[in-house]
Design a protein around this motif. Structure first.
Motif, PDB file in Angstrom:
ATOM      1  N   ARG A 178      32.445  39.686  67.075  1.00 34.91           N
ATOM      2  CA  ARG A 178      32.813  39.964  65.683  1.00 34.91           C
ATOM      3  C   ARG A 178      32.512  41.423  65.317  1.00 34.91           C
ATOM      4  N   LEU A 179      31.406  41.956  65.806  1.00 38.08           N
ATOM      5  CA  LEU A 179      31.084  43.352  65.523  1.00 38.08           C
ATOM      6  C   LEU A 179      32.126  44.282  66.143  1.00 38.08           C
ATOM      7  N   ASP A 180      32.533  43.985  67.383  1.00 39.56           N
ATOM      8  CA  ASP A 180      33.545  44.820  68.044  1.00 39.56           C
ATOM      9  C   ASP A 180      34.852  44.817  67.254  1.00 39.56           C
ATOM     10  N   ALA A 181      35.249  43.647  66.775  1.00 38.31           N
ATOM     11  CA  ALA A 181      36.501  43.557  66.006  1.00 38.31           C
ATOM     12  C   ALA A 181      36.399  44.349  64.711  1.00 38.31           C
ATOM     13  N   ALA A 182      35.244  44.267  64.033  1.00 41.59           N
ATOM     14  CA  ALA A 182      35.062  45.004  62.779  1.00 41.59           C
ATOM     15  C   ALA A 182      35.036  46.503  63.030  1.00 41.59           C
ATOM     16  N   LEU A 183      34.413  46.924  64.105  1.00 38.48           N
ATOM     17  CA  LEU A 183      34.368  48.347  64.439  1.00 38.48           C
ATOM     18  C   LEU A 183      35.757  48.877  64.775  1.00 38.48           C
ATOM     19  N   ASP A 184      36.560  48.072  65.469  1.00 40.61           N
ATOM     20  CA  ASP A 184      37.911  48.501  65.815  1.00 40.61           C
ATOM     21  C   ASP A 184      38.758  48.654  64.558  1.00 40.61           C
ATOM     22  N   GLU A 185      38.605  47.741  63.612  1.00 46.46           N
ATOM     23  CA  GLU A 185      39.332  47.868  62.344  1.00 46.46           C
ATOM     24  C   GLU A 185      38.893  49.127  61.601  1.00 46.46           C
ATOM     25  N   ARG A 186      37.585  49.398  61.595  1.00 52.67           N
ATOM     26  CA  ARG A 186      37.090  50.593  60.923  1.00 52.67           C
ATOM     27  C   ARG A 186      37.617  51.859  61.600  1.00 52.67           C
ATOM     28  N   TYR A 187      37.655  51.850  62.930  1.00 54.09           N
ATOM     29  CA  TYR A 187      38.196  53.001  63.666  1.00 54.09           C
ATOM     30  C   TYR A 187      39.655  53.235  63.311  1.00 54.09           C
ATOM     31  N   THR A 188      40.444  52.160  63.258  1.00 55.79           N
ATOM     32  CA  THR A 188      41.861  52.284  62.904  1.00 55.79           C
ATOM     33  C   THR A 188      42.019  52.862  61.495  1.00 55.79           C
ATOM     34  N   ALA A 189      41.197  52.400  60.574  1.00 58.14           N
ATOM     35  CA  ALA A 189      41.269  52.905  59.199  1.00 58.14           C
ATOM     36  C   ALA A 189      40.877  54.382  59.145  1.00 58.14           C
ATOM     37  N   ARG A 190      39.872  54.760  59.890  1.00 53.86           N
ATOM     38  CA  ARG A 190      39.447  56.163  59.902  1.00 53.86           C
ATOM     39  C   ARG A 190      40.529  57.061  60.485  1.00 53.86           C
ATOM     40  N   ARG A 191      41.137  56.612  61.580  1.00 51.95           N
ATOM     41  CA  ARG A 191      42.207  57.428  62.166  1.00 51.95           C
ATOM     42  C   ARG A 191      43.338  57.622  61.167  1.00 51.95           C
ATOM     43  N   ALA A 192      43.656  56.592  60.405  1.00 52.83           N
ATOM     44  CA  ALA A 192      44.747  56.700  59.439  1.00 52.83           C
ATOM     45  C   ALA A 192      44.458  57.748  58.375  1.00 52.83           C
ATOM     46  N   GLY A 193      43.184  58.050  58.149  1.00 53.02           N
ATOM     47  CA  GLY A 193      42.818  59.022  57.128  1.00 53.02           C
ATOM     48  C   GLY A 193      42.552  60.417  57.653  1.00 53.02           C
ATOM     49  N   LEU A 194      42.719  60.647  58.960  1.00 53.58           N
ATOM     50  CA  LEU A 194      42.455  61.971  59.522  1.00 53.58           C
ATOM     51  C   LEU A 194      43.544  62.959  59.108  1.00 53.58           C
ATOM     52  N   PRO A 195      43.197  64.231  58.928  1.00 54.06           N
ATOM     53  CA  PRO A 195      44.211  65.246  58.597  1.00 54.06           C
ATOM     54  C   PRO A 195      45.262  65.339  59.698  1.00 54.06           C
ATOM     55  N   GLY A 196      46.525  65.372  59.300  1.00 53.16           N
ATOM     56  CA  GLY A 196      47.611  65.529  60.259  1.00 53.16           C
ATOM     57  C   GLY A 196      47.752  64.376  61.226  1.00 53.16           C
ATOM     58  N   VAL A 197      47.323  63.176  60.821  1.00 54.62           N
ATOM     59  CA  VAL A 197      47.350  62.049  61.748  1.00 54.62           C
ATOM     60  C   VAL A 197      48.775  61.762  62.193  1.00 54.62           C
ATOM     61  N   THR A 198      48.930  61.542  63.495  1.00 52.32           N
ATOM     62  CA  THR A 198      50.229  61.254  64.087  1.00 52.32           C
ATOM     63  C   THR A 198      50.081  60.064  65.019  1.00 52.32           C
ATOM     64  N   SER A 199      50.940  59.086  64.848  1.00 54.93           N
ATOM     65  CA  SER A 199      50.883  57.905  65.701  1.00 54.93           C
ATOM     66  C   SER A 199      51.437  58.234  67.076  1.00 54.93           C
ATOM     67  N   VAL A 200      50.748  57.765  68.111  1.00 54.74           N
ATOM     68  CA  VAL A 200      51.195  58.001  69.475  1.00 54.74           C
ATOM     69  C   VAL A 200      50.725  56.835  70.338  1.00 54.74           C
ATOM     70  N   ILE A 201      51.552  56.445  71.293  1.00 56.32           N
ATOM     71  CA  ILE A 201      51.131  55.438  72.263  1.00 56.32           C
ATOM     72  C   ILE A 201      50.080  56.074  73.152  1.00 56.32           C
ATOM     73  N   GLU A 202      48.909  55.473  73.202  1.00 53.45           N
ATOM     74  CA  GLU A 202      47.798  56.102  73.913  1.00 53.45           C
ATOM     75  C   GLU A 202      47.873  55.826  75.415  1.00 53.45           C
ATOM     76  N   ASP A 203      48.985  56.283  75.985  1.00 57.47           N
ATOM     77  CA  ASP A 203      49.197  56.265  77.428  1.00 57.47           C
ATOM     78  C   ASP A 203      48.819  57.660  77.912  1.00 57.47           C
ATOM     79  N   TRP A 204      47.561  57.812  78.347  1.00 56.01           N
ATOM     80  CA  TRP A 204      47.038  59.162  78.584  1.00 56.01           C
ATOM     81  C   TRP A 204      47.764  59.918  79.693  1.00 56.01           C
ATOM     82  N   PRO A 205      48.128  59.316  80.824  1.00 53.69           N
ATOM     83  CA  PRO A 205      48.916  60.081  81.787  1.00 53.69           C
ATOM     84  C   PRO A 205      50.239  60.571  81.210  1.00 53.69           C
ATOM     85  N   CYS A 206      50.906  59.717  80.419  1.00 56.91           N
ATOM     86  CA  CYS A 206      52.155  60.132  79.784  1.00 56.91           C
ATOM     87  C   CYS A 206      51.913  61.251  78.779  1.00 56.91           C
TER      88      CYS A 206
END
Length: 296
Positions: A178-206
């Motif tokens: 449950r803590l991991d799920a809550a932290l992941d939701e918080r991380y997603t919310a924080r990323r959405a509020g970052l300056p210049g946030v851009t959605s990208v598929i996190e396929d690091w080699p690509c």
């Protein structure tokens, strides 16, 4: 075969103004990863002579900087971080390791100052891009600092650490899930509020390829610290749980909040500092890519 580490050291996932032992990077992981990078770059003698400058982006207290300096003995290493306190720790570490003449520090706000860091043969960065709004743009900026033939190594978003059994005898079973799920939701919310946030598929080699580099391999490292944990690992977990309580306390139900408080009780046998069942299991994946060298 995936290497497994049962030695000292923990992840540096959540850096803050904490004592260095509470955010000690994975010493075994860093040693193995550094040697792997050297192997990817080519024959040892040629690589040793060719790699003259290394950037450790988001260096924290300098564990990776010092390890890279050991593996690449002809290179000068620059530890780059926005925290003056962390950079001071890196300077102390380098001096204690006898590397003070080769490991220097530089304070920089990232990614705005990537371009001012100067060219490098190897760039190492761990858990930096995830805190920037446009991760792809950050990779392009880092790639632009590579010399021809240079390598960028990115360690981002490995498997979340596990350190408690499903049923710990207090509260409701499944607390860590449950803590991991809550932290992941918080991380997603924080990323959405970052300056210049851009959605990208996190396929690091690509993403590295899109930054103009040639992917040269990814490798995962398993970190396995079985129970019973030593004091350093327990103190790290105590700090981690305290941060979770500070961040999520108001969002947790009463039972989970009280369970966290019990885990943080330094005098209770049910606390993380004393539990015989506490362990540490995680994995880190490093993605690499190189800048093609122009033909002579």
């Amino acid at each position: 075969m995936t290497p497994t580490y049962r030695a000292q050291g923990l992840d540096d996932e959540a850096r803050g103004a904490e004592p260095e032992h509470d955010a000690e990077p994975l010493s075994g992981f860093l040693a193995e990863a550094s040697h792997w990078l050297r192997e990817l770059l080519g024959p040892k003698d040629r690589v040793t002579a060719a790699v003259r400058r290394i950037l450790d982006i988001g260096s924290g207290p300098g564990a990776a900087s010092c390890q890279l300096a050991r593996v690449f003995p002809q290179a000068d290493v620059v530890a780059v971080d926005r925290s003056e306190e962390r950079l001071a720790q890196a300077e102390i570490r380098a001096a204690e390791c006898g590397l003070g003449g080769r490991v220097t520090t530089r304070r920089a706000q990232l990614p705005e100052e990537f371009s001012a860091l100067g060219p490098a043969d190897v760039i190492w960065t761990g858990n930096v891009c995830q805190h920037l709004g446009d991760q792809q743009a950050a990779l392009r900026s880092l790639a632009s600092a590579l010399r021809p033939g240079g390598m960028l190594a990115v360690a981002e978003r490995g498997l979340a650490p596990r350190f408690l059994p499903r049923d710990i005898g207090i509260g409701k079973p499944g607390l860590q899930t449950r803590l991991d799920a809550a932290l992941d939701e918080r991380y997603t919310a924080r990323r959405a509020g970052l300056p210049g946030v851009t959605s990208v598929i996190e396929d690091w080699p690509c993403m590295l390829a899109s930054a103009g580099l040639v992917p040269t391999g990814s490798r995962s490292f398993l970190i396995d610290l079985p129970a019973p944990l030593g004091l350093t690992a327990r103190r790290h977990l105590h700090t981690r749980l305290r941060r979770i309580l500070e961040e999520l306390g108001d969002e947790l139900d009463l039972v989970d909040r009280l369970t966290l408080e019990q885990l943080l009780d330094g005098d209770a046998c049910t606390g993380i500092l004393w539990r015989p069942d506490a362990f540490y299991l995680s994995a880190v994946t490093v993605h690499t890519a190189r800048l093609c060298r122009a033909r002579d």
